[in-house]
Design a protein around this motif. Structure first.
Motif, PDB file in Angstrom:
ATOM      1  N   ALA A 113       7.028  32.349   3.821  1.00  0.00           N
ATOM      2  CA  ALA A 113       8.084  33.329   3.587  1.00  0.00           C
ATOM      3  C   ALA A 113       9.431  32.749   3.981  1.00  0.00           C
ATOM      4  O   ALA A 113       9.533  31.876   4.858  1.00  0.00           O
ATOM      5  CB  ALA A 113       7.832  34.615   4.368  1.00  0.00           C
ATOM      6  N   THR A 117      10.734  37.372   3.063  1.00  0.00           N
ATOM      7  CA  THR A 117      10.929  37.551   1.627  1.00  0.00           C
ATOM      8  C   THR A 117      10.256  36.423   0.850  1.00  0.00           C
ATOM      9  O   THR A 117      10.134  35.296   1.329  1.00  0.00           O
ATOM     10  CB  THR A 117      12.420  37.606   1.275  1.00  0.00           C
ATOM     11  OG1 THR A 117      13.083  36.460   1.835  1.00  0.00           O
ATOM     12  CG2 THR A 117      13.057  38.866   1.838  1.00  0.00           C
ATOM     13  N   ASN A 130      12.890  43.172  -3.219  1.00  0.00           N
ATOM     14  CA  ASN A 130      12.950  44.364  -2.343  1.00  0.00           C
ATOM     15  C   ASN A 130      11.703  44.526  -1.490  1.00  0.00           C
ATOM     16  O   ASN A 130      11.386  45.628  -1.042  1.00  0.00           O
ATOM     17  CB  ASN A 130      13.156  45.641  -3.160  1.00  0.00           C
ATOM     18  CG  ASN A 130      14.476  45.663  -3.901  1.00  0.00           C
ATOM     19  OD1 ASN A 130      15.214  44.684  -3.880  1.00  0.00           O
ATOM     20  ND2 ASN A 130      14.777  46.770  -4.557  1.00  0.00           N
ATOM     21  N   PHE A 159       9.973  43.258   2.040  1.00  0.00           N
ATOM     22  CA  PHE A 159      10.228  42.595   3.321  1.00  0.00           C
ATOM     23  C   PHE A 159       8.972  42.693   4.173  1.00  0.00           C
ATOM     24  O   PHE A 159       8.354  43.758   4.269  1.00  0.00           O
ATOM     25  CB  PHE A 159      11.408  43.249   4.040  1.00  0.00           C
ATOM     26  CG  PHE A 159      12.692  43.192   3.273  1.00  0.00           C
ATOM     27  CD1 PHE A 159      13.534  42.097   3.374  1.00  0.00           C
ATOM     28  CD2 PHE A 159      13.061  44.247   2.441  1.00  0.00           C
ATOM     29  CE1 PHE A 159      14.734  42.054   2.662  1.00  0.00           C
ATOM     30  CE2 PHE A 159      14.248  44.216   1.723  1.00  0.00           C
ATOM     31  CZ  PHE A 159      15.083  43.107   1.830  1.00  0.00           C
ATOM     32  N   ILE A 219      16.822  42.964   7.713  1.00  0.00           N
ATOM     33  CA  ILE A 219      16.505  43.767   6.538  1.00  0.00           C
ATOM     34  C   ILE A 219      17.632  44.749   6.247  1.00  0.00           C
ATOM     35  O   ILE A 219      18.055  44.926   5.100  1.00  0.00           O
ATOM     36  CB  ILE A 219      15.160  44.500   6.736  1.00  0.00           C
ATOM     37  CG1 ILE A 219      14.007  43.488   6.740  1.00  0.00           C
ATOM     38  CG2 ILE A 219      14.943  45.545   5.652  1.00  0.00           C
ATOM     39  CD1 ILE A 219      12.687  44.067   7.230  1.00  0.00           C
ATOM     40  N   CYS A 245      20.405  43.006   4.657  1.00  0.00           N
ATOM     41  CA  CYS A 245      20.126  42.766   3.237  1.00  0.00           C
ATOM     42  C   CYS A 245      20.404  44.015   2.404  1.00  0.00           C
ATOM     43  O   CYS A 245      20.977  43.935   1.297  1.00  0.00           O
ATOM     44  CB  CYS A 245      18.675  42.321   3.042  1.00  0.00           C
ATOM     45  SG  CYS A 245      18.326  40.633   3.595  1.00  0.00           S
ATOM     46  N   GLU A 247      16.356  39.433  -4.138  1.00  0.00           N
ATOM     47  CA  GLU A 247      15.180  38.572  -4.254  1.00  0.00           C
ATOM     48  C   GLU A 247      15.571  37.145  -3.889  1.00  0.00           C
ATOM     49  O   GLU A 247      16.544  36.603  -4.423  1.00  0.00           O
ATOM     50  CB  GLU A 247      14.651  38.624  -5.680  1.00  0.00           C
ATOM     51  CG  GLU A 247      13.453  37.735  -5.962  1.00  0.00           C
ATOM     52  CD  GLU A 247      13.079  37.784  -7.440  1.00  0.00           C
ATOM     53  OE1 GLU A 247      12.300  36.909  -7.871  1.00  0.00           O
ATOM     54  OE2 GLU A 247      13.559  38.683  -8.167  1.00  0.00           O
ATOM     55  N   VAL A 248      14.840  36.543  -2.971  1.00  0.00           N
ATOM     56  CA  VAL A 248      15.154  35.186  -2.549  1.00  0.00           C
ATOM     57  C   VAL A 248      14.934  34.219  -3.712  1.00  0.00           C
ATOM     58  O   VAL A 248      14.016  34.391  -4.517  1.00  0.00           O
ATOM     59  CB  VAL A 248      14.309  34.776  -1.324  1.00  0.00           C
ATOM     60  CG1 VAL A 248      12.823  34.714  -1.653  1.00  0.00           C
ATOM     61  CG2 VAL A 248      14.793  33.443  -0.755  1.00  0.00           C
ATOM     62  N   TYR A 282      13.735  29.468  -0.796  1.00  0.00           N
ATOM     63  CA  TYR A 282      12.381  29.669  -0.251  1.00  0.00           C
ATOM     64  C   TYR A 282      11.716  28.330   0.038  1.00  0.00           C
ATOM     65  O   TYR A 282      11.217  28.087   1.157  1.00  0.00           O
ATOM     66  CB  TYR A 282      11.606  30.477  -1.281  1.00  0.00           C
ATOM     67  CG  TYR A 282      10.127  30.701  -1.054  1.00  0.00           C
ATOM     68  CD1 TYR A 282       9.667  31.656  -0.161  1.00  0.00           C
ATOM     69  CD2 TYR A 282       9.184  30.017  -1.816  1.00  0.00           C
ATOM     70  CE1 TYR A 282       8.308  31.915  -0.010  1.00  0.00           C
ATOM     71  CE2 TYR A 282       7.826  30.261  -1.675  1.00  0.00           C
ATOM     72  CZ  TYR A 282       7.392  31.210  -0.779  1.00  0.00           C
ATOM     73  OH  TYR A 282       6.052  31.471  -0.648  1.00  0.00           O
ATOM     74  N   PHE A 293      20.110  34.338  -2.614  1.00  0.00           N
ATOM     75  CA  PHE A 293      19.459  35.499  -3.225  1.00  0.00           C
ATOM     76  C   PHE A 293      19.926  35.729  -4.648  1.00  0.00           C
ATOM     77  O   PHE A 293      21.043  35.376  -5.025  1.00  0.00           O
ATOM     78  CB  PHE A 293      19.741  36.761  -2.396  1.00  0.00           C
ATOM     79  CG  PHE A 293      18.998  36.802  -1.093  1.00  0.00           C
ATOM     80  CD1 PHE A 293      17.695  37.289  -1.038  1.00  0.00           C
ATOM     81  CD2 PHE A 293      19.585  36.359   0.073  1.00  0.00           C
ATOM     82  CE1 PHE A 293      17.004  37.324   0.169  1.00  0.00           C
ATOM     83  CE2 PHE A 293      18.900  36.389   1.281  1.00  0.00           C
ATOM     84  CZ  PHE A 293      17.604  36.872   1.323  1.00  0.00           C
TER      85      PHE A 293
END
Length: 625
Positions: free
Chosen positions: A496, A501, A507, A509, A535, A538, A551-552, A557, A613
Motif C-alpha cells: 500500500a 491506498t 476512495n 483507505f 485520510i 485526503c 486514487e494513488v 505506489y 494522486f
C-alpha cells in the motif's frame, strides 16, 4: 513526595505559563532508568518546594501567559521531563501524542468537505473508533459496520486468562482521550475493553453503528463513483449500502489459525483456541497442554500455572523474553490520584512512555553488517537486548541447563516480536508440575498428545495458542475499477501507499495497512491516529479541488513500496530468516512492520502529495485524469 519531579516541573510551567521554572528546578533533578520511562529524582527540599508551588498555582486563577500547548514552552519542558535532549523534529509529534492538542490540520480549511462525501468504516475496534472521531472532527457523515454486538473488536471477543497489552497503558490509548486512571502499567483485556466502551458512550458512536452486521464485499460503482457495501446480519439478511468513501478498520489478525496436527479432531477432552476462549472453562486440577510460545501462550501460562494439576508447554520455536523490571505491574494509588486530579500529569506520563518505547528503540532493529558477521545479534544496540534477555534466562534456569537451552532462540532479538514476561512465565516453567517440549506435537489422539519422540501425554484440555491467519482484507471480496479484485492486485504480498491506498481502488483507505505497524516501539494506536489524520487531509484535498474520487498513481505506489523494501532490507526482519514470524507473507516479504522511524511515518502523513494522486470529478473519464 513520590511523584516524578521532572513531570512536576513541566506541570508547574504549564499551570503558570512560566518557562523559567525549568531553569530554577531542573538542575536539581537527575534521571534514572525506571521502565518504561526514565524517572526523575531530587532531594526532599526541592520536592517540597515544587509541591508547594504547584498547590499555589492550582489555587491561583491563571491570567494571560502561555497556552498549555504552546510549542516553544513545550520544547523547553521536554528535556526536564524526559531526562534527555529532544531534537526539534520530534516536538510537534510529542505535543500531539501527549494529548496536549488534537492533530493539527495541514491543508487549508476554507472549502468544507461536501455532505456527499460520506464515509463507511468497517470495524468498531480501536481503529474504527479513531477513524470515526476523525470524521466527526471534520464534519463528515459516517457509518460504522461491525459483526459484533458491541464496540471493541479484539478486546471484546478475546477472553483468554491473562489477556493484556504489552504496550504501556500510559501510552496505549487515544491521544485525545488520555486515561489517567489505569490500574495496571500494562492494560488488561477487560479494563481496555471498558476504555473503548467509554469512548463509544462519550462520543455516541453506537448511533452511527450497525452492529451484528458483517461486510462481505466492497464493490466500486464507476457510474455513481461510490462503493457498494454488501453485508449480512446475524439473521442472514443481506443488504447493500452505498458510500463515497470506505475506511477499513478490520485489522489483519482475525481468523484463528489451528495447526495441522494429525488427529486434532479426535481428542476426547476439551480443545480450545485462545482466540475463542470459553469463559466457563475451568482449568483447576486439569492436565493441560498449551501449544505455542508467543505472547498469548506466555500470558495464559502466567495466569493458570497455579490452577492446573499439570501443564505441558509445546514450543515450536522460543521467543526472546524480556524481564519485568518492576516488582508489580499495579499502578500505585498516588500516581492514579495525581493523574485524576493534577492537570497535565497523565499527559506527561504518556509522553514519557511514548518517548521511551518509540524511536529511541529504533537502532535495535537496524543491522550493522560488520557486527552481524560475527554475532548472533545484528548490532551493538541489538546486542544490549540480547544480553539482557540471556542474563534473564541464566538467572531463571541456570546457565547451560537443558531448560535454558530450550528457551534460548537462535536468532537476533526482534527477529520475532519481543515478549515481555508478565511476571511469572519463566518462573512457571521451572515448576515441578510444568514441562517444556521444544517441539510441536507429533499427533493428537483421544487421550492427549504424542510427542515427537513417541511419548504419550494424557490430557484433559488442549489450548491452541497458535495465533491467527494473516488476513489483509483477504476474507472480503473487494473489487475496484473494472472489477479487479484486491486479491489479484496483492497476491501473496500485500502492499500500500500512504494512507493504505492502492491504485485502481479509489476512495478506499486501509488503516491496518501493510507495512504500517510499528515494529520497534510505541503501539498500533500510533499508526491508527497517523492514518486517520492523513485520510481526512485526503478528503480535504478532494474538497479543495472539487473532486469526487482520489486514487494513488501506479508510479507513486510502486516507488513507495520500493522505498519500503529498500529500507526493510536493513532491518532485523530481513536478516533472521530462521525466525518464524507472522510479519512475513507467503512470498517471504515483510508485510506487517514499518521499517521507518515513527517520526518519519508521522511526517510522511501530514498531507497528501497532490501529484501522487489522480483526482476525478463526477462524469469524467477515469483514463483522462
Amino acid at each position: 513526595m513520590q511523584a516524578d519531579p521532572g513531570v512536576l516541573v513541566a506541570v508547574l510551567a504549564q499551570l503558570t505559563g512560566d518557562a523559567s521554572v525549568v531553569d530554577e528546578f531542573a538542575p536539581a533533578i537527575s534521571h534514572v532508568p525506571d521502565p518504561p520511562e526514565r524517572a526523575g529524582v531530587t532531594d526532599p527540599n526541592t520536592m517540597a518546594t515544587l509541591v508547594s508551588r504547584i498547590v499555589e498555582a492550582l489555587d491561583t486563577p491563571r491570567s494571560g501567559g502561555l497556552a498549555a500547548d504552546d510549542s516553544e514552552l513545550f520544547a523547553r519542558l521536554l528535556p526536564a521531563a524526559l531526562g534527555s535532549d529532544v531534537d526539534d523534529e520530534f516536538v510537534p509529534l510529542l505535543l500531539e501524542q501527549g494529548g496536549f492538542q488534537l492533530s493539527q490540520p495541514t491543508l487549508p480549511r476554507d472549502v468544507p468537505i461536501p455532505a456527499e462525501t460520506t464515509v463507511a468504516i468497517i470495524g468498531a475496534g480501536i481503529a474504527g473508533i479513531v477513524a470515526a472521531l476523525a470524521a466527526t472532527d471534520a464534519g463528515v457523515s459516517f457509518e460504522i459496520f461491525d459483526r459484533n454486538d458491541e464496540v471493541g473488536g479484539t478486546w471484546l471477543t478475546t477472553k483468554y486468562p491473562g489477556i493484556g497489552v504489552d504496550t504501556p497503558s500510559a501510552y496505549y490509548s487515544l491521544s485525545r482521550e488520555v486515561n489517567p486512571d489505569w490500574t495496571n502499567y500494562y492494560p488488561q483485556g477487560a479494563e481496555y475493553q471498558a476504555y473503548l466502551v467509554s469512548l463509544a458512550d462519550k462520543y455516541r458512536l453506537r448511533e452511527h453503528t450497525r452492529f451484528n452486521t458483517e461486510v462481505e464485499a466492497l464493490w466500486w460503482d464507476e457510474d455513481r463513483q461510490e462503493w457498494q457495501i454488501h453485508a449480512v446480519d446475524h439473521d442472514g439478511n443481506r443488504s447493500v449500502s452505498r458510500s463515497r468513501v470506505v475506511i477499513t478498520a478490520a485489522g489483519y489478525l482475525n481468523r484463528p489459525r489451528w495447526p495441522e496436527v494429525p488427529g486434532r479432531e479426535t481428542f476426547a477432552g476439551v480443545s480450545v483456541h485462545s482466540a475463542q476462549w470459553d469463559p466457563s472453562l475451568d482449568l483447576t486440577g486439569k492436565r493441560v497442554a498449551i501449544i505455542g510460545a508467543g505472547c498469548t501462550a506466555v500470558q495464559i501460562v502466567d495466569a493458570c500455572v497455579d490452577q492446573v494439576a499439570h501443564l505441558t508447554v509445546f514450543q515450536r520455536q522460543p521467543h526472546w523474553v524480556a524481564p519485568r523490571k518492576r516488582l508489580s505491574d499495579d499502578v500505585p494509588e498516588y500516581r492514579r490520584y495525581l493523574g485524576r486530579r493534577l492537570p497535565y500529569y497523565a499527559n506527561w506520563h504518556r509522553v514519557k512512555s511514548y518517548w521511551a518505547t518509540a524511536d529511541n528503540n529504533y537502532p535495535v532493529i537496524l543491522r550493522d553488517p560488520e557486527w552481524s558477521e560475527t554475532h548472533l545479534s545484528i548490532s551493538p544496540a541489538n546486542d544490549v537486548l540480547l544480553q539482557m534477555c540471556t542474563e534473564y534466562i541464566n538467572q531463571m534456569f541456570g546457565e547451560g541447563t537443558e531448560l535454558a537451552k530450550k528457551v534460548t532462540p537462535d536468532f537476533a532479538p526482534y527477529g520475532k516480536r519481543i515478549i515481555r514476561d508478565p511476571g511469572g512465565y519463566y518462573a512457571a516453567l521451572t515448576r515441578d508440575h510444568v514441562d517444556v517440549e521444544a517441539s510441536e506435537p507429533a499427533e493428537v489422539n483421544a487421550m492427549g498428545i504424542v510427542t515427537q519422540d513417541g511419548r504419550q501425554i494424557d490430557l484433559d484440555v488442549i489450548v491452541y495458542a497458535t495465533g491467527y491467519h494473516l488476513d489483509f482484507l483477504s476474507t472480503m471480496d473487494i473489487r475496484g475499477r473494472g472489477g479487479r479484485t484486491l486479491r489479484e492486485e496483492w497476491g501473496d504480498s500485500p502492499r500500500a501507499y500512504r494512507g493504505g491506498t492502492v491504485p485502481g481502488f479509489p476512495n478506499l483507505f486501509i488503516t491496518s495497512a501493510p507495512n504500517y505497524s510499528p515494529g520497534h516501539g510505541a503501539g498500533a494506536n500510533f499508526s491508527m491516529e497517523v492514518l486517520a489524520h492523513y485520510i481526512v487531509e485526503c478528503l480535504q484535498l478532494m474538497a479543495l479541488r472539487g473532486a469526487t474520487t482520489i486514487e494513488v498513481t501506479q508510479e507513486a505506489y510502486d516507488d513507495y513500496v520500493a522505498d519500503i523494501d529498500e529500507a526493510m532490507s536493513r532491518t532485523v526482519w530481513c536478516h533472521t530468516p530462521n525466525a518464524h514470524t507472522y510479519y512475513r507473507s507467503g512470498s517471504g516479504r515483510v508485510v506487517v512492520a514499518t521499517p521507518y522511524r515513527l517520526v518519519d511515518v508521522w511526517q510522511q502523513h501530514r498531507a497528501p502529495i497532490e501529484e501522487h494522486f489522480l483526482l476525478g470529478k463526477a462524469g469524467s473519464d477515469a483514463a483522462s485524469r
